[in-house]
Design a protein around this motif. Structure first.
Motif, mmCIF file in Angstrom:
data_model
loop_
_atom_site.group_PDB
_atom_site.id
_atom_site.type_symbol
_atom_site.label_atom_id
_atom_site.label_comp_id
_atom_site.label_asym_id
_atom_site.label_seq_id
_atom_site.Cartn_x
_atom_site.Cartn_y
_atom_site.Cartn_z
ATOM 1 N N ALA A 6 0.850 -1.193 0.000
ATOM 2 C CA ALA A 6 0.000 0.000 0.000
ATOM 3 C C ALA A 6 0.883 1.240 0.000
ATOM 4 O O ALA A 6 1.605 1.490 0.963
ATOM 5 C CB ALA A 6 -0.920 0.005 1.219
ATOM 6 N N GLU A 7 0.842 1.989 -1.087
ATOM 7 C CA GLU A 7 1.655 3.197 -1.248
ATOM 8 C C GLU A 7 0.967 4.075 -2.277
ATOM 9 O O GLU A 7 0.665 3.622 -3.378
ATOM 10 C CB GLU A 7 3.065 2.823 -1.692
ATOM 11 C CG GLU A 7 3.917 3.968 -2.190
ATOM 12 C CD GLU A 7 4.149 5.043 -1.147
ATOM 13 O OE1 GLU A 7 3.765 6.203 -1.425
ATOM 14 O OE2 GLU A 7 4.691 4.733 -0.075
ATOM 15 N N ASP A 8 0.701 5.353 -1.912
ATOM 16 C CA ASP A 8 -0.047 6.200 -2.841
ATOM 17 C C ASP A 8 0.829 6.809 -3.933
ATOM 18 O O ASP A 8 0.304 7.314 -4.924
ATOM 19 C CB ASP A 8 -0.796 7.304 -2.083
ATOM 20 C CG ASP A 8 0.141 8.266 -1.382
ATOM 21 O OD1 ASP A 8 1.077 7.793 -0.705
ATOM 22 O OD2 ASP A 8 -0.051 9.485 -1.512
ATOM 23 N N ASP A 9 2.143 6.755 -3.790
ATOM 24 C CA ASP A 9 3.040 7.226 -4.846
ATOM 25 C C ASP A 9 3.238 6.083 -5.845
ATOM 26 O O ASP A 9 3.885 5.078 -5.529
ATOM 27 C CB ASP A 9 4.384 7.624 -4.227
ATOM 28 C CG ASP A 9 5.366 8.171 -5.254
ATOM 29 O OD1 ASP A 9 5.290 7.778 -6.434
ATOM 30 O OD2 ASP A 9 6.231 8.972 -4.865
ATOM 31 N N THR A 33 -4.661 3.182 -1.778
ATOM 32 C CA THR A 33 -5.541 3.709 -0.733
ATOM 33 C C THR A 33 -5.677 2.693 0.388
ATOM 34 O O THR A 33 -5.484 1.487 0.177
ATOM 35 C CB THR A 33 -6.945 4.011 -1.283
ATOM 36 O OG1 THR A 33 -7.566 2.767 -1.675
ATOM 37 C CG2 THR A 33 -6.885 4.969 -2.466
ATOM 38 N N PRO A 34 -6.044 3.144 1.594
ATOM 39 C CA PRO A 34 -6.255 2.209 2.699
ATOM 40 C C PRO A 34 -7.345 1.184 2.406
ATOM 41 O O PRO A 34 -7.175 -0.007 2.689
ATOM 42 C CB PRO A 34 -6.635 3.120 3.868
ATOM 43 C CG PRO A 34 -6.033 4.441 3.532
ATOM 44 C CD PRO A 34 -6.133 4.551 2.044
ATOM 45 N N ASP A 52 2.488 2.305 3.643
ATOM 46 C CA ASP A 52 2.970 3.646 3.936
ATOM 47 C C ASP A 52 2.156 4.218 5.093
ATOM 48 O O ASP A 52 0.943 3.969 5.198
ATOM 49 C CB ASP A 52 2.806 4.522 2.686
ATOM 50 C CG ASP A 52 3.364 5.919 2.875
ATOM 51 O OD1 ASP A 52 4.137 6.138 3.825
ATOM 52 O OD2 ASP A 52 3.025 6.797 2.062
ATOM 53 N N VAL A 53 2.797 4.990 5.970
ATOM 54 C CA VAL A 53 2.079 5.612 7.083
ATOM 55 C C VAL A 53 1.046 6.618 6.578
ATOM 56 O O VAL A 53 -0.114 6.606 6.979
ATOM 57 C CB VAL A 53 3.066 6.318 8.041
ATOM 58 C CG1 VAL A 53 2.316 7.256 8.985
ATOM 59 C CG2 VAL A 53 3.854 5.294 8.848
ATOM 60 N N ARG A 54 1.466 7.510 5.689
ATOM 61 C CA ARG A 54 0.607 8.625 5.257
ATOM 62 C C ARG A 54 -0.014 8.320 3.899
ATOM 63 O O ARG A 54 0.684 8.216 2.898
ATOM 64 C CB ARG A 54 1.430 9.914 5.188
ATOM 65 C CG ARG A 54 1.946 10.340 6.555
ATOM 66 C CD ARG A 54 2.809 11.590 6.459
ATOM 67 N NE ARG A 54 3.259 12.022 7.770
ATOM 68 C CZ ARG A 54 2.612 12.888 8.545
ATOM 69 N NH1 ARG A 54 1.481 13.400 8.128
ATOM 70 N NH2 ARG A 54 3.098 13.222 9.726
ATOM 71 N N MET A 55 -1.332 8.176 3.912
ATOM 72 C CA MET A 55 -2.065 7.839 2.694
ATOM 73 C C MET A 55 -3.319 8.701 2.584
ATOM 74 O O MET A 55 -3.692 9.390 3.533
ATOM 75 C CB MET A 55 -2.427 6.341 2.700
ATOM 76 C CG MET A 55 -1.212 5.410 2.722
ATOM 77 S SD MET A 55 -1.683 3.679 2.618
ATOM 78 C CE MET A 55 -2.267 3.634 0.918
#
Length: 219
Positions: A6-9, A33-34, A52-55
């Motif tokens: 899971a990674e938005d980049d 996305t989460p 990733d922590v920040r999504m």
């Protein structure tokens, strides 16, 4: 090993997937996305989730909350969380829910392929991997705790490596001492942190969590 990411980049997400596949690992799904990663976990039943922590949508703690939810749904799921910088409270939120098969690394560690893969395999095997920089900052924030002041400099070195997830043999190699010396230091750490053998807890984990909890209180 079956892995979801899971990674938005998109660039980092696909780059990470390519790296792992090149190492012969089975990346069964990726998401940005989460909700997407939780759906992938339900559908593919992976061994490890890398998040990733920040999504999206707020780019604060969605990744951590997704990791906690994933572990609630599948307690045996190993989770490795990546962050751009040290966020001790997020690490504590994860680890206080149970530490087996959990890791918290800075994203820069991915570029150090051997270290990253070592942490990934350690987490997948049920161990713990906390980034050395997180550990270093925890010690900085924790120095006023009276129990922590009882530790000698060498004992703090040993506990730092324990927090990274290293076993006694690996600690001995890193510090260039004998396994017996490491064992003696760990026994002393347990005693100074008031961790009794009679307690129904993993004292190794409890020692690390004392640092994490103290750091969160001081954050």
């Amino acid at each position: 090993m079956r892995i979801v990411i899971a990674e938005d980049d998109p660039l980092l997400r696909e780059g990470l997937a390519l790296l792992l596949r090149a190492e012969g690992l089975d990346v069964v799904a990726t998401a940005g996305t989460p909700d997407g990663i939780l759906d992938a976990i339900d559908a593919h039943k992976p061994d490890v989730a890398i998040l990733d922590v920040r999504m999206p949508p707020t780019h604060t703690d969605e990744g951590v909350r997704a990791a906690v939810e994933a572990r609630r749904r599948r307690p045996d799921l190993a989770v490795l969380v990546l962050s751009a910088y040290v966020e001790q409270s997020f690490a504590t939120d994860l680890l206080t829910g149970g530490v087996n098969g959990l890791g918290y690394l800075l994203k820069e560690r991915v570029g150090r392929v051997e270290e990253f893969l070592d942490a990934l395999h350690r987490v997948a095997s049920g161990g713990t991997a906390i980034d050395p920089e997180v550990v270093a900052q925890l010690f900085t924030r924790s120095h006023q705790d009276t129990r922590l002041e009882r530790l000698s400099p060498r004992e703090r070195d040993v506990l730092a490596l324990m927090a990274e997830g290293l076993g006694n043999g690996a600690i001995a190699q890193r510090l260039v001492v004998t396994d017996g010396a490491v064992h003696k230091h760990i026994r002393s750490i347990f005693a100074k942190l008031d961790l009794s053998p009679a307690d129904q807890v993993d004292r190794r984990v409890a020692a690390v969590l004392r640092y994490l909890e103290d750091a969160r209180r001081r954050a």
